[in-house]
Design a protein around this motif. Structure first.
Motif, PDB file in Angstrom:
ATOM      1  N   THR A 203      45.784  -3.888 -22.903  1.00 16.96           N
ATOM      2  CA  THR A 203      45.071  -5.012 -21.880  1.00 16.96           C
ATOM      3  C   THR A 203      44.213  -5.661 -22.702  1.00 16.96           C
ATOM      4  N   LEU A 204      43.671  -5.219 -23.356  1.00 15.53           N
ATOM      5  CA  LEU A 204      42.505  -6.055 -24.220  1.00 15.53           C
ATOM      6  C   LEU A 204      43.371  -6.928 -25.034  1.00 15.53           C
ATOM      7  N   GLU A 205      44.411  -6.646 -25.479  1.00 13.25           N
ATOM      8  CA  GLU A 205      45.227  -7.447 -26.444  1.00 13.25           C
ATOM      9  C   GLU A 205      45.601  -8.660 -25.732  1.00 13.25           C
ATOM     10  N   VAL A 206      46.213  -8.384 -24.772  1.00 13.02           N
ATOM     11  CA  VAL A 206      46.565  -9.541 -23.620  1.00 13.02           C
ATOM     12  C   VAL A 206      45.427 -10.530 -23.547  1.00 13.02           C
ATOM     13  N   ILE A 207      44.291  -9.999 -23.176  1.00 12.65           N
ATOM     14  CA  ILE A 207      42.947 -11.105 -22.894  1.00 12.65           C
ATOM     15  C   ILE A 207      42.850 -11.591 -24.247  1.00 12.65           C
ATOM     16  N   LYS A 208      42.883 -11.110 -25.291  1.00  8.18           N
ATOM     17  CA  LYS A 208      42.350 -11.717 -26.519  1.00  8.18           C
ATOM     18  C   LYS A 208      43.358 -12.803 -26.865  1.00  8.18           C
ATOM     19  N   LYS A 209      44.779 -12.536 -26.775  1.00 11.77           N
ATOM     20  CA  LYS A 209      45.822 -13.320 -27.194  1.00 11.77           C
ATOM     21  C   LYS A 209      45.851 -14.417 -26.371  1.00 11.77           C
ATOM     22  N   PHE A 218      39.698  -8.263 -10.187  1.00 13.54           N
ATOM     23  CA  PHE A 218      39.833  -7.325  -8.801  1.00 13.54           C
ATOM     24  C   PHE A 218      39.736  -6.021  -9.159  1.00 13.54           C
ATOM     25  N   VAL A 219      38.853  -5.389  -9.471  1.00 16.65           N
ATOM     26  CA  VAL A 219      38.965  -3.869 -10.008  1.00 16.65           C
ATOM     27  C   VAL A 219      37.971  -3.149  -9.352  1.00 16.65           C
ATOM     28  N   ALA A 220      38.202  -1.868  -8.948  1.00 15.21           N
ATOM     29  CA  ALA A 220      37.196  -0.799  -8.556  1.00 15.21           C
ATOM     30  C   ALA A 220      36.337  -0.507  -9.932  1.00 15.21           C
ATOM     31  N   LEU A 221      35.239  -0.188  -9.383  1.00 16.30           N
ATOM     32  CA  LEU A 221      34.231   0.047 -10.632  1.00 16.30           C
ATOM     33  C   LEU A 221      34.620   1.153 -11.574  1.00 16.30           C
ATOM     34  N   GLY A 222      35.273   2.198 -10.889  1.00 12.94           N
ATOM     35  CA  GLY A 222      35.648   3.166 -11.920  1.00 12.94           C
ATOM     36  C   GLY A 222      36.641   2.920 -12.934  1.00 12.94           C
ATOM     37  N   ASP A 223      37.549   1.942 -12.300  1.00 13.23           N
ATOM     38  CA  ASP A 223      38.705   1.388 -13.169  1.00 13.23           C
ATOM     39  C   ASP A 223      38.115   0.678 -14.259  1.00 13.23           C
ATOM     40  N   PHE A 224      37.141  -0.130 -13.875  1.00 11.07           N
ATOM     41  CA  PHE A 224      36.643  -1.271 -14.987  1.00 11.07           C
ATOM     42  C   PHE A 224      35.761  -0.678 -15.942  1.00 11.07           C
ATOM     43  N   ILE A 225      34.969   0.299 -15.831  1.00 10.62           N
ATOM     44  CA  ILE A 225      34.368   0.988 -17.004  1.00 10.62           C
ATOM     45  C   ILE A 225      34.983   1.165 -18.077  1.00 10.62           C
ATOM     46  N   PRO A 226      36.288   1.821 -18.207  1.00 10.51           N
ATOM     47  CA  PRO A 226      36.749   2.126 -19.408  1.00 10.51           C
ATOM     48  C   PRO A 226      37.393   0.904 -20.157  1.00 10.51           C
ATOM     49  N   LEU A 227      37.762  -0.380 -19.205  1.00 10.89           N
ATOM     50  CA  LEU A 227      37.839  -1.466 -20.101  1.00 10.89           C
ATOM     51  C   LEU A 227      36.688  -2.197 -20.691  1.00 10.89           C
ATOM     52  N   LEU A 228      35.592  -2.059 -19.995  1.00  8.95           N
ATOM     53  CA  LEU A 228      34.450  -2.499 -20.486  1.00  8.95           C
ATOM     54  C   LEU A 228      33.979  -1.832 -21.946  1.00  8.95           C
ATOM     55  N   MET A 231      36.031  -3.247 -24.809  1.00  3.13           N
ATOM     56  CA  MET A 231      35.617  -4.518 -25.120  1.00  3.13           C
ATOM     57  C   MET A 231      34.465  -4.483 -25.964  1.00  3.13           C
ATOM     58  N   VAL A 232      33.426  -3.664 -25.453  1.00  6.41           N
ATOM     59  CA  VAL A 232      32.076  -3.385 -26.183  1.00  6.41           C
ATOM     60  C   VAL A 232      32.459  -3.152 -27.728  1.00  6.41           C
ATOM     61  N   GLN A 233      33.404  -2.361 -27.933  1.00  2.00           N
ATOM     62  CA  GLN A 233      33.788  -1.735 -29.188  1.00  2.00           C
ATOM     63  C   GLN A 233      34.492  -2.756 -30.412  1.00  2.00           C
ATOM     64  N   HIS A 234      35.070  -3.537 -29.350  1.00  2.00           N
ATOM     65  CA  HIS A 234      36.024  -4.746 -30.193  1.00  2.00           C
ATOM     66  C   HIS A 234      34.939  -6.108 -30.113  1.00  2.00           C
ATOM     67  N   ASN A 235      33.790  -6.079 -29.488  1.00  2.00           N
ATOM     68  CA  ASN A 235      32.876  -7.150 -29.545  1.00  2.00           C
ATOM     69  C   ASN A 235      33.609  -8.362 -28.974  1.00  2.00           C
ATOM     70  N   ILE A 236      34.254  -8.230 -27.940  1.00  2.00           N
ATOM     71  CA  ILE A 236      34.859  -9.361 -27.045  1.00  2.00           C
ATOM     72  C   ILE A 236      33.827  -9.854 -26.293  1.00  2.00           C
ATOM     73  N   THR A 237      33.587 -11.368 -26.710  1.00  2.00           N
ATOM     74  CA  THR A 237      32.466 -12.059 -25.666  1.00  2.00           C
ATOM     75  C   THR A 237      33.178 -13.427 -25.677  1.00  2.00           C
ATOM     76  N   GLY A 238      32.434 -14.357 -24.828  1.00  2.00           N
ATOM     77  CA  GLY A 238      32.778 -15.682 -24.470  1.00  2.00           C
ATOM     78  C   GLY A 238      33.667 -15.861 -23.056  1.00  2.00           C
ATOM     79  N   LEU A 239      33.958 -14.628 -22.495  1.00  2.00           N
ATOM     80  CA  LEU A 239      34.713 -15.047 -21.339  1.00  2.00           C
ATOM     81  C   LEU A 239      33.853 -15.201 -19.936  1.00  2.00           C
ATOM     82  N   GLN A 240      34.334 -16.194 -19.106  1.00  2.00           N
ATOM     83  CA  GLN A 240      33.867 -16.345 -18.089  1.00  2.00           C
ATOM     84  C   GLN A 240      34.483 -15.185 -17.015  1.00  2.00           C
TER      85      GLN A 240
END
Length: 817
Positions: A203-209, A218-228, A231-240
């Motif tokens: 999923t991260l790769e899709v967002i990066k590309k 549009f995500v439940a809190l529990g589903d969002f945390i693993p993605l976040l 993103m922290v580990q790969h230093n993904i920033t600059g998204l609105q």
């Protein structure tokens, strides 16, 4: 696969959910409050059973069967035909378990009221005939999000959703609404908390590309945390980020410093509320109250990081104090969802109150008829009441409440991470064009994405802490306000009135003017605030203040739209002889100058953005045609407006496409006043020069072989230092606050030969010069109020005062003859 020869193993719950426990305690708080009431259900006490479903569908079904059959720990052979043990069920906190709950309970006509299940699918009365909720359906939230995205001009976005009823239905509704709004979706990916890490990396790769820099989550809190976390580990920033209500007010996320890249996130949240007495109730919870309550023990161990199963240094003593903690459980500043638990309990109580009241007054009262779930269900459809917060609760035919949301923006809060700022509202009960209201000047965007405005002048936007990526090619009102104070002082007008727009533009502009005016020795007789939506009576009151005032000079720091209604009442009452001083918003507005009823504005003076000539622009403007973009609805609307024709008609008023813009003379084709249009032009060139510099450095860097691409972060860093000259000769650069040098033309409104008014250049203001040289005026070229060649002056003044008043009021003033 289970062989059904033994009892299934109990569901294993994950980590302890402080928010869920807080919801449960809020339910108890509301019940105890009702039981102590002498007005609601007098003489009747409500009881409750609370089950932990662990967000499991299977456990939810088991809990619902337990509630209906009246057992707690074990299943038995007790028949399900006996009356249910409950009259209503409050829950669940997620859509998928709630769907299971409503499906099981519905055939028994037991009301189910959810405080947090938002799936639009639950509004289906055929499938869920006994379902109600105190939180709005995602039908409205999805449309609100589409309108929000369109409002900011984000027509190319990516989406992330929970792989479940909540996310799938929410994004489906969003995509449908987005299509109607002309918003395109680059990608749509689904996640679930139980997915392996590899799935989140994909999923991260899709967002990066992706090229979309705006992501709707549009995500439940529990589903969002693993993605976040990835993103922290790969230093993904600059998204609105644009968020759904499930996570957009999660304090846990906001206070986690690793998630600071969420700064600037926007989303709709359930309206906040204050529940008096709740915090005292929450912090007084203690294991001693219910020694056998294992959930209460687990809460205590989780909160204080201790254990009741040990006697060493890490043991829980029971002397720990919740009142000394500040966490998601004890914090009552965000009670958006907890309030929905509270109102759900009150919905049950008011329904039962109405049922008992009718039973008591019925002719069958001697039979001592008891309430039934079926009767509760029938009465709940019509229940209507107001809770102590002032909120009115009512359900529509689908069991849904009115949809009202706060627009929330995540902004830095010093050392405590991010905070939620209220920047707008969405109210489904209003007309379509009024539902979404945004206070755009208070919005902080995603960090590392540069934003350049051509017309936003509020001095507040120079605050680098709040708006770290904001730039503008138009000067800040900090300079205009001081320039206006110097101008007023220059002409000796020491007694003035002010009119302002009631908003950030007017309030900040006049505040800065008043501060500068005080330093210049200028007194302000009155200060009136107006807004275009005010009733006519309000404008008449403002007019009365101006008429009764002795000041003959009026400074109008107003937006064009707010000024029009006031000008109309001034024209109707034939008010003349006032020397108007204007802000840049209206001082070069040609529509005003060409409206003969506004001829009383003759002599007006004010500062305007310096004019410019853009060679080739007029040819470009008049060559715009529908054939260039046949599917462009905005272009069609422009054509219909300009030529007063219609593409939806084939009669005499139909648009033919043969109309010629070059034959028109209007605000669009006129290029004699390009003051603001030039700021759009320079903003585009600022981006182009910045990107040029970024690409130039990347090309010559040692990493060029890796095919490095520009990033929003790099563009932002380079924009701070960009410096260039456009073909008009103007040099463009930004100071440390993202502001350009402040240069203004001094404009004077003078009669034209055709009876309208024209703008005459009679001076300049340049903030880059020494203070005594900033303002330069060609006074002999000026016309004053009433088309007089002589300046309005204050006559010698007789003043009276009593100590300690230091500000005096002139007795009269005249215009020299």
């Amino acid at each position: 696969m289970h062989n059904f020869t033994s009892k299934p193993e109990p569901t294993t719950c994950g980590s302890f959910n402080l928010r869920g426990f807080k919801f449960a305690q809020t339910l108890i708080f509301a019940i105890e409050e009702i039981n102590n009431s002498t007005h609601l259900l007098p003489g009747v006490s409500l009881g409750y059973n609370i089950y932990d479903s662990c967000s499991s569908i299977a456990q939810t079904i088991l809990s619902s069967m337990s509630l209906m059959n009246g057992y707690k720990q074990t299943l038995s052979d007790t028949s399900c035909s006996r009356p249910p043990a409950v009259y209503a069920i409050i829950g669940e906190s997620n859509s998928s378990p709630t769907i299971a709950l409503a499906s099981v309970v519905g055939p028994f006509s037991i009301p189910v009221i959810s405080h947090f299940a938002t799936c639009a699918c639950l509004s289906d009365r055929k499938r869920y005939p006994s379902f109600f909720r105190t939180i709005p359906s995602d039908y409205y939230q999805s449309r609100a999000l589409a309108q929000l995205v369109k409002h900011f001009g984000w027509t190319w976005v990516g989406t992330v959703r929970s792989r479940g009823d909540y996310g799938n239905n929410g994004i489906a509704a969003f995509e449908e609404a987005a299509k109607q709004e002309g918003v395109c979706i680059e990608y749509s990916v689904a996640i679930l908390s139980t997915d392996p890490k590899e799935q989140f990396l994909k999923t991260l790769e899709v967002i990066k590309k992706g090229t979309a820099r705006v992501v709707v989550a549009f995500v439940a809190l529990g589903d969002f945390i693993p993605l976040l976390k990835v993103m922290v580990q790969h230093n993904i920033t600059g998204l609105q980020w644009v968020g759904s209500e499930s996570w957009i007010t999660s304090r846990t996320l906001a206070e986690t410093k690793e998630y600071s890249f969420l700064s600037g996130a926007l989303g709709f949240a359930i309206a906040n509320a204050k529940l008096m007495g709740l915090r005292e109730f929450l912090v007084n919870v203690h294991p001693d109250q219910e020694p056998n309550n294992d959930i209460l023990k687990e809460f205590w161990e989780t909160t204080f990081q201790c254990s009741f199963r040990t006697t060493d240094s890490g043991a829980c003593t029971g002397s720990e104090k919740l009142a000394e903690l500040q966490n998601e459980y004890t914090d009552v500043s965000e009670l958006r969802i907890a309030n929905k638990v509270y109102t759900a309990v009150y919905a049950v109580a008011h329904t039962l109150h109405n049922v008992l009241k009718d039973l008591k007054s019925s002719t069958n009262s001697s039979t001592k008829e008891q309430p039934t779930p079926q009767k509760m269900l029938a009465y709940m459809r019509d229940v209507r009441f107001t809770v102590k917060t002032g909120e009115e609760i009512v359900f529509d035919a689908s069991g849904d409440p009115v949809a009202r949301y706060d627009l929330v923006n995540w902004q830095p809060a010093g050392n405590v991470g991010l905070q939620f700022e209220h920047v707008g509202v969405y109210d489904s009960s209003l007309s379509s064009e009024q539902r979404l209201q945004v206070n755009q000047e208070r919005v902080l965007w995603a960090r590392n994405i540069g934003q350049i405005s051509h017309f936003a002048t509020c001095a507040c936007l120079s605050n680098r802490k709040r708006y770290p990526s904001f730039f503008r090619t138009i000067p800040s009102d900090y300079y205009q306000s001081r320039a206006l104070a110097q101008l007023v002082k220059y002409f000796g007008w020491t007694w003035v009135g002010t009119v302002r727009s009631r908003g950030d533009y007017g309030n900040n502009g006049i505040a800065a003017f008043e501060e500068a005016a005080k330093q210049e020795g200028i007194c302000i007789e009155y200060s009136e605030a107006i807004l275009s939506t005010d009733p006519r009576e309000q404008f008449l009151k403002t007019l009365e203040v101006i008429k009764k005032g002795t000041a003959r000079v009026v400074l109008a720091f107003v937006a064009v739209g707010d000024f029009v209604p006031l000008l109309n009442v001034i024209a109707q009452h034939n008010i003349t002889g006032i020397q108007w001083v204007g802000s840049e918003s209206w001082i070069t507005y040609r529509t005003f100058a060409e409206t003969k009823q506004y001829s009383f504005l003759s002599g007006a003076v004010g500062f305007a953005i310096a004019n410019a000539k853009l060679m080739g622009l007029q040819e470009f403007l008049v060559n715009v045609h529908l054939e260039q973009e046949p599917n462009n609805e905005l272009l069609k609307e422009f054509w219909e407006t300009v030529f007063q024709c219609s593409f939806r008609s084939n009669i005499s008023g139909a648009c033919t496409g043969s109309e010629k813009l070059a034959e028109l003379q209007n605000e669009y084709t006129d290029v004699s006043e390009l003051r603001i249009a030039n700021k759009v032009y320079t903003a585009v060139y600022a981006i182009a020069h910045t990107l040029h510099n970024v690409l130039k450095d990347i090309r010559y860097s040692t990493n060029s072989s890796k095919g490095e691409l520009p990033t929003p972060q790099k563009v932002l860093a380079y924009m701070r230092d960009v410096r260039f000259t456009v073909k008009t000769g103007e040099e463009i650069f930004f100071d440390s606050s993202g502001d350009p040098a402040a240069r203004y033309d001094l404009i004077n409104w003078q009669p034209a030969e055709d009876g309208s008014l024209q703008f005459k250049h009679v001076g300049v203001y340049d903030s880059s010069l020494p203070s005594e040289q900033c303002l330069q005026v060609i006074q002999e070229h000026m016309i004053w109020a009433g088309n007089s060649g002589q300046m309005l002056r204050a006559a010698p003044v007789k003043a009276t005062w009593t100590f300690p008043v230091t500000r005096f009021k002139p007795v009269h003033s005249v215009i020299d003859q």
